[in-house]
Design a protein around this motif. Structure first.
Motif, short mmCIF file in Angstrom:
data_model
loop_
_atom_site.label_atom_id
_atom_site.label_comp_id
_atom_site.label_asym_id
_atom_site.label_seq_id
_atom_site.Cartn_x
_atom_site.Cartn_y
_atom_site.Cartn_z
N ASN A 133 0.80 -1.23 0.00
CA ASN A 133 0.00 0.00 0.00
C ASN A 133 0.83 1.28 0.00
N PHE A 134 1.97 1.24 -0.69
CA PHE A 134 2.69 2.50 -0.87
C PHE A 134 1.83 3.39 -1.77
N ARG A 135 1.79 4.66 -1.44
CA ARG A 135 0.95 5.59 -2.20
C ARG A 135 1.60 6.03 -3.50
N VAL A 136 2.90 5.89 -3.55
CA VAL A 136 3.66 6.42 -4.69
C VAL A 136 3.24 5.73 -6.00
N GLN A 137 3.15 6.54 -7.05
CA GLN A 137 2.84 6.00 -8.38
C GLN A 137 4.15 5.58 -9.05
N ILE A 138 4.18 4.33 -9.53
CA ILE A 138 5.40 3.82 -10.17
C ILE A 138 5.32 4.12 -11.67
N VAL A 139 6.32 4.81 -12.18
CA VAL A 139 6.33 5.16 -13.61
C VAL A 139 7.51 4.45 -14.27
N ALA A 140 7.21 3.62 -15.28
CA ALA A 140 8.27 2.91 -16.02
C ALA A 140 8.58 3.69 -17.29
N CYS A 141 9.86 3.92 -17.54
CA CYS A 141 10.28 4.75 -18.68
C CYS A 141 11.02 3.89 -19.72
N PRO A 142 10.88 4.24 -21.01
CA PRO A 142 11.48 3.43 -22.08
C PRO A 142 13.00 3.32 -21.98
N THR A 143 13.52 2.23 -22.51
CA THR A 143 14.97 1.99 -22.50
C THR A 143 15.68 2.92 -23.48
N VAL A 144 16.73 3.57 -23.02
CA VAL A 144 17.54 4.41 -23.90
C VAL A 144 18.72 3.57 -24.39
N ARG A 145 19.00 3.66 -25.70
CA ARG A 145 19.98 2.77 -26.33
C ARG A 145 21.05 3.53 -27.09
N GLU A 146 22.16 2.84 -27.31
CA GLU A 146 23.20 3.35 -28.21
C GLU A 146 22.71 3.18 -29.65
N ALA A 147 23.46 3.78 -30.59
CA ALA A 147 23.04 3.73 -31.99
C ALA A 147 22.89 2.29 -32.49
N ASP A 148 23.72 1.35 -32.03
CA ASP A 148 23.61 -0.04 -32.51
C ASP A 148 22.58 -0.84 -31.71
N GLY A 149 21.86 -0.19 -30.82
CA GLY A 149 20.80 -0.88 -30.07
C GLY A 149 21.18 -1.28 -28.66
N LEU A 150 22.48 -1.27 -28.33
CA LEU A 150 22.88 -1.69 -26.97
C LEU A 150 22.23 -0.77 -25.93
N ALA A 151 21.54 -1.38 -24.97
CA ALA A 151 20.91 -0.59 -23.91
C ALA A 151 22.00 0.08 -23.06
N LEU A 152 21.83 1.36 -22.78
CA LEU A 152 22.81 2.03 -21.92
C LEU A 152 22.79 1.39 -20.54
N SER A 153 23.98 1.23 -19.95
CA SER A 153 24.11 0.65 -18.61
C SER A 153 25.42 1.13 -18.02
N SER A 154 25.43 1.36 -16.72
CA SER A 154 26.69 1.77 -16.06
C SER A 154 27.74 0.69 -16.28
#
Ligand code: AMP
Length: 302
Positions: free
Chosen positions: A168-189
């Protein structure tokens, strides 16, 4: 933008914002901010009067032997980037502020934490317990209206949604699209660990996801055959931990793709573990395509 390191200072700042009638957006991160993280900040800034970004390399979500010590820490750069993108507050607590002496509580979500990255052989349940415990703490510390997470970590979003609903957390969870490099690799630390040669090979993950989306568009709905195709595209990686086509809500494996589905992959390239996923829709191609520059602001995908 101010930077604070204690829960008391965080709450003081947020109380002032709230008293001024501002809605609060929370962006939890482990730092080493890249455009993926920054897209979450952009979204929060667009949707809230006050955005707080947290930078905390959470030790409890690392598996034994994982890269906790090597994990990139770049607080000065992170501070500059978050400020540039319009964040109002950066919360960067030391480990003892989050886990003081005597800390003995764990928040544990069942079911969907036991598959994919949570499978017993990956000691993933322990990982997700670390995630849900720290995220529950951040939710209670910040009392935010909305919290922003990346669809790149699709299972993590599903687990956090489950926790927020169940507790029952009140916070609304917002999922955002994956940002990728030009060749499609998902950005990741963790992409920073890849050598140039490994970085080339890492492109196979998104190629595999897109080849599956393409085959589905051409009418192949058998999950086993789609996974076979993916495995052939994944030959450049060193180890495929899993490639599965799952129900986007329950993350249970599908045998046939008859409606919305999620293709999910985890693989090792050199010593680096990478994950990615793509939403699928039979006969209408992939729901989301790589986009490096302008992630579409849209709601939760799962
Ligand atoms: P991390 O610092 O890796 O724990 O990530 C913090 C948040 O950023 C999580 O909600 C991630 O899902 C999100 N994130 C990481 N990489 C990306 C990406 N390439 N695109 C969008 N969100 C991302």
């Amino acid at each position: 933008m101010r930077t604070v390191a204690t829960v008391a200072e965080l709450r003081d700042q947020l109380d002032v914002a709230r008293a001024g009638g501002l809605s609060i957006g929370l962006v939890p991160t482990m730092g080493a901010l890249h455009e993926g993280h920054l897209s979450l900040i952009d979204r929060s800034v667009a949707e809230n009067g006050f955005t707080v970004v947290t930078v905390f390399v959470n030790p409890t979500q690392f598996r034994p032997g994982e890269d906790l010590d090597a994990y990139p820490r770049k607080l000065a750069e992170d501070t500059a980037l978050a400020a540039e993108r319009g964040a109002d507050l950066l919360f960067a607590p030391p480990v003892e502020e989050v886990y003081p002496d005597g800390f003995a509580t764990s928040v544990s979500v069942g079911g969907i934490t036991e598959t994919l990255c949570g499978a017993p052989e990956r000691r993933g349940h322990q990982h997700f317990d670390g995630v849900t415990t720290v995220v529950a703490k951040l939710f209670n510390m910040a009392g935010a209206d909305r919290a922003y997470f990346g669809q790149k970590d699709a299972q993590q979003v599903a687990v956090i949604r489950r926790m927020a609903h169940d507790l029952n957390f009140r916070v609304q969870i917002v999922a955002c699209p994956t940002v990728r490099e030009a060749d499609g690799l998902a950005l990741s630390s963790r992409n920073a660990y890849l050598t140039p040669e490994e970085r080339q090979r890492a492109g196979a993950l998104s190629r595999a996801l897109h080849s599956v989306a393409g085959a589905l568009t051409e009418g192949e709905t058998d999950a086993a055959r789609l996974c076979e195709l993916a495995h052939s595209e994944l030959s450049p990686v060193d180890e495929v931990e899993y490639f599965e086509i799952v129900d986007p809500g329950t993350l249970e494996p599908l045998t046939t793709v008859g409606g919305p589905a999620l293709a999910v992959v985890a693989a090792r390239v050199g010593a680096t573990r990478l994950i990615d996923n793509l939403a699928l829709q039979p006969s209408t191609a992939a729901v989301s395509a790589p986009d490096t520059t302008n992630p579409t602001p849209q709601g939760a995908v799962i």
